[in-house]
Motif scaffolding. Structure first.
Motif, PDB file in Angstrom:
ATOM      1  N   ALA A  48     -13.113  15.581 -24.931  1.00  0.00           N
ATOM      2  CA  ALA A  48     -11.308  14.914 -25.366  1.00  0.00           C
ATOM      3  C   ALA A  48     -11.606  14.246 -27.073  1.00  0.00           C
ATOM      4  O   ALA A  48     -10.561  14.152 -27.726  1.00  0.00           O
ATOM      5  CB  ALA A  48     -11.391  14.556 -23.988  1.00  0.00           C
ATOM      6  N   CYS A  70      -8.510  19.927 -17.673  1.00  0.00           N
ATOM      7  CA  CYS A  70      -7.239  18.512 -17.597  1.00  0.00           C
ATOM      8  C   CYS A  70      -6.854  18.270 -16.447  1.00  0.00           C
ATOM      9  O   CYS A  70      -7.626  18.535 -15.323  1.00  0.00           O
ATOM     10  CB  CYS A  70      -6.075  19.916 -18.125  1.00  0.00           C
ATOM     11  SG  CYS A  70      -5.779  21.284 -17.123  1.00  0.00           S
ATOM     12  N   VAL A  82      -6.922  13.950 -18.503  1.00  0.00           N
ATOM     13  CA  VAL A  82      -6.075  13.928 -19.837  1.00  0.00           C
ATOM     14  C   VAL A  82      -5.335  14.845 -19.340  1.00  0.00           C
ATOM     15  O   VAL A  82      -5.912  16.040 -18.918  1.00  0.00           O
ATOM     16  CB  VAL A  82      -7.232  14.739 -21.403  1.00  0.00           C
ATOM     17  CG1 VAL A  82      -6.360  15.564 -21.936  1.00  0.00           C
ATOM     18  CG2 VAL A  82      -8.142  13.408 -21.582  1.00  0.00           C
ATOM     19  N   MET A  86      -1.417  16.720 -23.737  1.00  0.00           N
ATOM     20  CA  MET A  86      -1.865  16.462 -24.388  1.00  0.00           C
ATOM     21  C   MET A  86      -3.032  17.159 -25.128  1.00  0.00           C
ATOM     22  O   MET A  86      -3.557  17.028 -26.049  1.00  0.00           O
ATOM     23  CB  MET A  86      -3.213  15.163 -24.133  1.00  0.00           C
ATOM     24  CG  MET A  86      -2.262  13.951 -23.405  1.00  0.00           C
ATOM     25  SD  MET A  86      -2.559  12.969 -22.057  1.00  0.00           S
ATOM     26  CE  MET A  86      -1.697  11.061 -22.046  1.00  0.00           C
TER      27      MET A  86
END
Length: 254
Positions: A48, A70, A82, A86
Motif C-alpha cells: 500500500a 482491502c 485501507v 482508498m
C-alpha cells in the motif's frame, strides 16, 4: 466448459516487499511491456505504501496497478487498514482479497473474504479472490470439495466476468517451489468454473478469469498457462524481477 475470450491476466503480488527503489523496476517493466504483450493483460500489486507511486509511474502504459488487500468498510476507526475506495483513489483497478497468507496469519474466513470482495465491487475495482487447499486437505482427497466450498461462499448475483477473477493457489505450493501437475490444475479450474456457473450461469461464468498461483516462474509458466480453464497467473516471488515477470507474461501467448 471453455473459458471466455478475455486476454489472459498476469498479476504480480509483491507481498511485503518493496521501497521506492522498486520504482526503477517498474520503469523496466514499462519499457519491457511497451506496446503491450499480445493477448495478455499485466497487473502489479505493490504494498500500500507504494501503490499511488506505482500507479502514477504506470499511467499511459499497458500495465495496471492493484492493491493486495482491502477493508470491508468504506471508512471508519480501523487503524492501519485501507479501504477499497482508498485503493481506487490511488489509481488502482484491482485488489487481491482472501490470499492464503491473509487467511492463515490474519484469521480471515470465507465470510470476511466475501465482504472484502463486495467492497471491491462497491469501489469499482476488480476483485481477485483467492482460494486453495492445504497439503493435508489434498492428501485427504478433499481438495476439490474444499475449494468448491470456498468459491461458493464468495458468490452472489453481483459477480460478473468484468468485476471478478478467481485465483486458485494450492497453499502448499506457495513459495515452496512445488507445483501440482497440469492435470491437477486443469481439474481444479474446471471445478471452479462449474461452481461459478451454478450461481451466475454458464455464459457469465465463462468470462470470469481463473488465475493459477503457486510458484509460477518462467520455467513452468508455458505449461501451466496452456492448461484447460487457466486464464492467467497470480505471481509471487517472480514478480519482483522484471525479466522473470515479463517472461511469464510472454509464455501466456506461446
Amino acid at each position: 466448459m471453455a473459458s471466455g475470450q478475455n486476454p489472459k491476466l498476469v498479476a504480480g503480488n509483491w507481498k511485503m516487499n518493496g521501497t521506492r527503489s522498486f520504482l526503477d523496476m517498474v520503469a523496466e517493466l514499462r519499457v519491457g511491456a511497451a506496446g503491450g504483450i499480445a493477448d495478455t493483460d499485466l497487473l502489479v500489486c505493490p504494498p500500500a505504501t507504494l501503490l499511488a507511486a506505482v500507479a502514477t509511474a504506470l499511467e499511459g502504459s499497458s500495465i495496471g496497478a492493484g492493491g493486495q488487500d482491502c477493508h470491508a468498510k468504506e471508512s471508519g476507526a480501523f487503524t492501519g487498514d485501507v479501504s477499497a475506495e482508498m485503493i481506487a483513489d490511488c489509481g488502482a483497478t484491482h485488489v487481491i482479497v482472501g490470499h492464503s497468507e491473509r487467511r492463515q496469519y490474519h484469521g480471515e474466513d470465507d465470510a470476511a473474504v466475501a465482504a472484502k470482495m463486495q467492497a471491491a465491487h462497491r469501489a469499482g475495482l476488480v476483485a481477485i479472490a483467492c482460494v486453495g487447499e492445504t497439503q493435508d486437505q489434498r492428501e485427504a482427497g478433499k481438495a476439490l470439495d474444499v475449494v468448491r466450498k470456498q468459491v461458493a461462499a464468495l458468490l452472489d448475483d453481483s459477480v460478473t466476468g468484468a468485476n471478478t477473477c478467481i485465483a486458485y493457489e494450492p497453499v502448499w505450493a506457495i513459495g515452496t517451489g512445488l507445483t501440482p501437475t497440469v492435470a491437477d490444475v486443469a481439474e481444479m479450474h474446471t471445478a471452479i468454473r462449474e461452481t461459478i456457473a451454478a450461481t451466475i450461469g454458464a455464459d457469465e461464468a465463462a468470462q470470469v478469469r481463473l488465475l493459477y498461483g503457486g510458484s509460477v516462474k518462467p520455467a513452468n509458466a508455458r505449461e501451466l498457462m496452456a492448461a484447460t480453464d487457466v486464464d492467467g497467473a497470480l505471481v509471487g516471488g517472480a514478480s519482483l524481477v522484471a525479466a522473470d515477470f515479463l517472461a511469464i507474461a510472454r509464455a501466456c501467448r506461446a
